[in-house]
Design a protein around this motif. Sequence first.
Motif, PDB file in Angstrom:
ATOM      1  N   ALA A 266      31.607  70.479  32.514  1.00  0.00           N
ATOM      2  CA  ALA A 266      31.605  71.848  31.994  1.00  0.00           C
ATOM      3  C   ALA A 266      32.384  71.917  30.681  1.00  0.00           C
ATOM      4  O   ALA A 266      31.941  72.568  29.721  1.00  0.00           O
ATOM      5  CB  ALA A 266      32.215  72.803  33.022  1.00  0.00           C
ATOM      6  N   GLN A 267      33.518  71.232  30.614  1.00  0.00           N
ATOM      7  CA  GLN A 267      34.313  71.216  29.386  1.00  0.00           C
ATOM      8  C   GLN A 267      33.550  70.501  28.270  1.00  0.00           C
ATOM      9  O   GLN A 267      33.571  70.916  27.123  1.00  0.00           O
ATOM     10  CB  GLN A 267      35.667  70.543  29.621  1.00  0.00           C
ATOM     11  N   HIS A 268      32.892  69.431  28.628  1.00  0.00           N
ATOM     12  CA  HIS A 268      32.100  68.667  27.657  1.00  0.00           C
ATOM     13  C   HIS A 268      30.996  69.542  27.068  1.00  0.00           C
ATOM     14  O   HIS A 268      30.753  69.539  25.863  1.00  0.00           O
ATOM     15  CB  HIS A 268      31.521  67.429  28.335  1.00  0.00           C
ATOM     16  N   ALA A 269      30.337  70.309  27.921  1.00  0.00           N
ATOM     17  CA  ALA A 269      29.261  71.191  27.451  1.00  0.00           C
ATOM     18  C   ALA A 269      29.782  72.221  26.454  1.00  0.00           C
ATOM     19  O   ALA A 269      29.057  72.608  25.531  1.00  0.00           O
ATOM     20  CB  ALA A 269      28.602  71.892  28.637  1.00  0.00           C
TER      21      ALA A 269
ATOM     22  N   VAL B 237      31.847  71.877  24.096  1.00  0.00           N
ATOM     23  CA  VAL B 237      32.084  71.386  22.738  1.00  0.00           C
ATOM     24  C   VAL B 237      30.785  70.991  22.036  1.00  0.00           C
ATOM     25  O   VAL B 237      30.803  70.530  20.908  1.00  0.00           O
ATOM     26  CB  VAL B 237      33.110  70.218  22.690  1.00  0.00           C
ATOM     27  N   HIS B 238      29.667  71.159  22.718  1.00  0.00           N
ATOM     28  CA  HIS B 238      28.354  70.889  22.135  1.00  0.00           C
ATOM     29  C   HIS B 238      27.547  72.182  22.104  1.00  0.00           C
ATOM     30  O   HIS B 238      27.887  73.146  22.779  1.00  0.00           O
ATOM     31  CB  HIS B 238      27.613  69.826  22.948  1.00  0.00           C
ATOM     32  N   SER B 239      26.479  72.181  21.371  1.00  0.00           N
ATOM     33  CA  SER B 239      25.650  73.373  21.268  1.00  0.00           C
ATOM     34  C   SER B 239      25.259  73.879  22.653  1.00  0.00           C
ATOM     35  O   SER B 239      24.854  73.110  23.522  1.00  0.00           O
ATOM     36  CB  SER B 239      24.386  73.061  20.462  1.00  0.00           C
ATOM     37  N   ALA B 240      25.367  75.183  22.850  1.00  0.00           N
ATOM     38  CA  ALA B 240      25.006  75.788  24.133  1.00  0.00           C
ATOM     39  C   ALA B 240      23.532  75.566  24.463  1.00  0.00           C
ATOM     40  O   ALA B 240      23.153  75.586  25.633  1.00  0.00           O
ATOM     41  CB  ALA B 240      25.331  77.281  24.109  1.00  0.00           C
ATOM     42  N   ARG B 241      22.715  75.297  23.463  1.00  0.00           N
ATOM     43  CA  ARG B 241      21.289  75.044  23.711  1.00  0.00           C
ATOM     44  C   ARG B 241      21.057  73.770  24.517  1.00  0.00           C
ATOM     45  O   ARG B 241      19.995  73.580  25.088  1.00  0.00           O
ATOM     46  CB  ARG B 241      20.526  74.944  22.399  1.00  0.00           C
ATOM     47  N   LEU B 242      22.062  72.891  24.573  1.00  0.00           N
ATOM     48  CA  LEU B 242      21.907  71.614  25.274  1.00  0.00           C
ATOM     49  C   LEU B 242      22.219  71.691  26.757  1.00  0.00           C
ATOM     50  O   LEU B 242      21.902  70.768  27.495  1.00  0.00           O
ATOM     51  CB  LEU B 242      22.800  70.549  24.633  1.00  0.00           C
ATOM     52  N   ALA B 243      22.853  72.754  27.211  1.00  0.00           N
ATOM     53  CA  ALA B 243      23.268  72.842  28.613  1.00  0.00           C
ATOM     54  C   ALA B 243      22.718  74.117  29.247  1.00  0.00           C
ATOM     55  O   ALA B 243      23.039  75.214  28.814  1.00  0.00           O
ATOM     56  CB  ALA B 243      24.787  72.813  28.708  1.00  0.00           C
ATOM     57  N   PRO B 244      21.912  73.972  30.289  1.00  0.00           N
ATOM     58  CA  PRO B 244      21.371  75.152  30.970  1.00  0.00           C
ATOM     59  C   PRO B 244      22.496  76.042  31.504  1.00  0.00           C
ATOM     60  O   PRO B 244      23.483  75.557  32.048  1.00  0.00           O
ATOM     61  CB  PRO B 244      20.567  74.562  32.135  1.00  0.00           C
ATOM     62  N   GLY B 245      22.362  77.330  31.302  1.00  0.00           N
ATOM     63  CA  GLY B 245      23.338  78.278  31.820  1.00  0.00           C
ATOM     64  C   GLY B 245      24.576  78.458  30.950  1.00  0.00           C
ATOM     65  O   GLY B 245      25.445  79.249  31.276  1.00  0.00           O
ATOM     66  N   VAL B 246      24.667  77.733  29.848  1.00  0.00           N
ATOM     67  CA  VAL B 246      25.817  77.862  28.953  1.00  0.00           C
ATOM     68  C   VAL B 246      25.437  78.804  27.821  1.00  0.00           C
ATOM     69  O   VAL B 246      24.401  78.640  27.191  1.00  0.00           O
ATOM     70  CB  VAL B 246      26.254  76.481  28.400  1.00  0.00           C
TER      71      VAL B 246
ATOM     72  N   TRP C  20      27.898  79.899  25.402  1.00  0.00           N
ATOM     73  CA  TRP C  20      28.862  79.827  24.315  1.00  0.00           C
ATOM     74  C   TRP C  20      29.366  78.398  24.195  1.00  0.00           C
ATOM     75  O   TRP C  20      29.458  77.672  25.186  1.00  0.00           O
ATOM     76  CB  TRP C  20      30.036  80.750  24.605  1.00  0.00           C
ATOM     77  N   SER C  21      29.678  77.996  22.965  1.00  0.00           N
ATOM     78  CA  SER C  21      30.311  76.696  22.758  1.00  0.00           C
ATOM     79  C   SER C  21      31.157  76.745  21.490  1.00  0.00           C
ATOM     80  O   SER C  21      30.915  77.557  20.602  1.00  0.00           O
ATOM     81  CB  SER C  21      29.270  75.588  22.642  1.00  0.00           C
ATOM     82  N   PHE C  22      32.142  75.867  21.438  1.00  0.00           N
ATOM     83  CA  PHE C  22      32.956  75.749  20.231  1.00  0.00           C
ATOM     84  C   PHE C  22      32.079  75.369  19.042  1.00  0.00           C
ATOM     85  O   PHE C  22      32.249  75.892  17.946  1.00  0.00           O
ATOM     86  CB  PHE C  22      34.051  74.690  20.412  1.00  0.00           C
ATOM     87  N   GLU C  23      31.141  74.451  19.266  1.00  0.00           N
ATOM     88  CA  GLU C  23      30.267  74.025  18.172  1.00  0.00           C
ATOM     89  C   GLU C  23      29.485  75.198  17.603  1.00  0.00           C
ATOM     90  O   GLU C  23      29.421  75.384  16.388  1.00  0.00           O
ATOM     91  CB  GLU C  23      29.301  72.942  18.648  1.00  0.00           C
ATOM     92  N   ASP C  24      28.905  75.994  18.473  1.00  0.00           N
ATOM     93  CA  ASP C  24      28.142  77.156  18.006  1.00  0.00           C
ATOM     94  C   ASP C  24      29.033  78.119  17.240  1.00  0.00           C
ATOM     95  O   ASP C  24      28.625  78.681  16.220  1.00  0.00           O
ATOM     96  CB  ASP C  24      27.494  77.883  19.182  1.00  0.00           C
ATOM     97  N   GLU C  25      30.247  78.317  17.720  1.00  0.00           N
ATOM     98  CA  GLU C  25      31.171  79.236  17.052  1.00  0.00           C
ATOM     99  C   GLU C  25      31.495  78.766  15.637  1.00  0.00           C
ATOM    100  O   GLU C  25      31.549  79.560  14.705  1.00  0.00           O
ATOM    101  CB  GLU C  25      32.460  79.370  17.878  1.00  0.00           C
ATOM    102  N   VAL C  26      31.686  77.472  15.464  1.00  0.00           N
ATOM    103  CA  VAL C  26      31.980  76.923  14.140  1.00  0.00           C
ATOM    104  C   VAL C  26      30.771  77.053  13.221  1.00  0.00           C
ATOM    105  O   VAL C  26      30.862  77.565  12.110  1.00  0.00           O
ATOM    106  CB  VAL C  26      32.424  75.446  14.236  1.00  0.00           C
ATOM    107  N   PHE C  27      29.624  76.607  13.700  1.00  0.00           N
ATOM    108  CA  PHE C  27      28.456  76.543  12.824  1.00  0.00           C
ATOM    109  C   PHE C  27      27.813  77.897  12.541  1.00  0.00           C
ATOM    110  O   PHE C  27      27.198  78.069  11.495  1.00  0.00           O
ATOM    111  CB  PHE C  27      27.427  75.564  13.380  1.00  0.00           C
ATOM    112  N   GLU C  28      27.970  78.877  13.431  1.00  0.00           N
ATOM    113  CA  GLU C  28      27.333  80.172  13.174  1.00  0.00           C
ATOM    114  C   GLU C  28      27.964  80.908  11.999  1.00  0.00           C
ATOM    115  O   GLU C  28      27.331  81.739  11.367  1.00  0.00           O
ATOM    116  CB  GLU C  28      27.351  81.048  14.421  1.00  0.00           C
ATOM    117  N   ALA C  29      29.204  80.584  11.691  1.00  0.00           N
ATOM    118  CA  ALA C  29      29.908  81.278  10.608  1.00  0.00           C
ATOM    119  C   ALA C  29      29.714  80.608   9.245  1.00  0.00           C
ATOM    120  O   ALA C  29      30.188  81.119   8.241  1.00  0.00           O
ATOM    121  CB  ALA C  29      31.397  81.351  10.934  1.00  0.00           C
TER     122      ALA C  29
END
Length: 118
Positions: free
Chosen positions: A34-37, A39-48, A50-59
Amino acid sequence: MNPDRQHWNEQQKHLQKALKRKADHALALDLFLAQHAAVHSARLAPGVNWSFEDEVFEALDEAAIRRLLPQTEHSIAWMAWHSARCEDITFNLLVAGQDQVLTSGGWLERTCSPARDT
C-alpha cells in the motif's frame, strides 16, 4: 495536512512496527504494498485515488519537469526515471528473477538508450 498524506504517515508507522514483529509478516507485506502504491501514479493501482507522484506532477508542466535548476545536476524527469530504473532492476532482476521492464517492454529501443544499468 492533506488527509492522504496523514494516512500515509500513519500507515508508515504501522509498517515500521509490523516489520519489527516476525509474526506480522503478512501485515507488513500488505502495508508495504500500500505504501509502495502511494509513491507511484494512482493509475497503476486499483482502488488508489491519490499518490505522491500524482501530486508532484499535476502541479508542473513538461518544461518544469525537464528543467535543471541552478546548482542541480538532474531534472525531476531524470530523478523519476532513475528511481524507476532502480526499482526495475531490484525487484524484477534481483528479487523476482525475471526480465526487467526496460528490456521486456522494449524501452531501450523506444528511448534509443544504450544504457542497461543505472
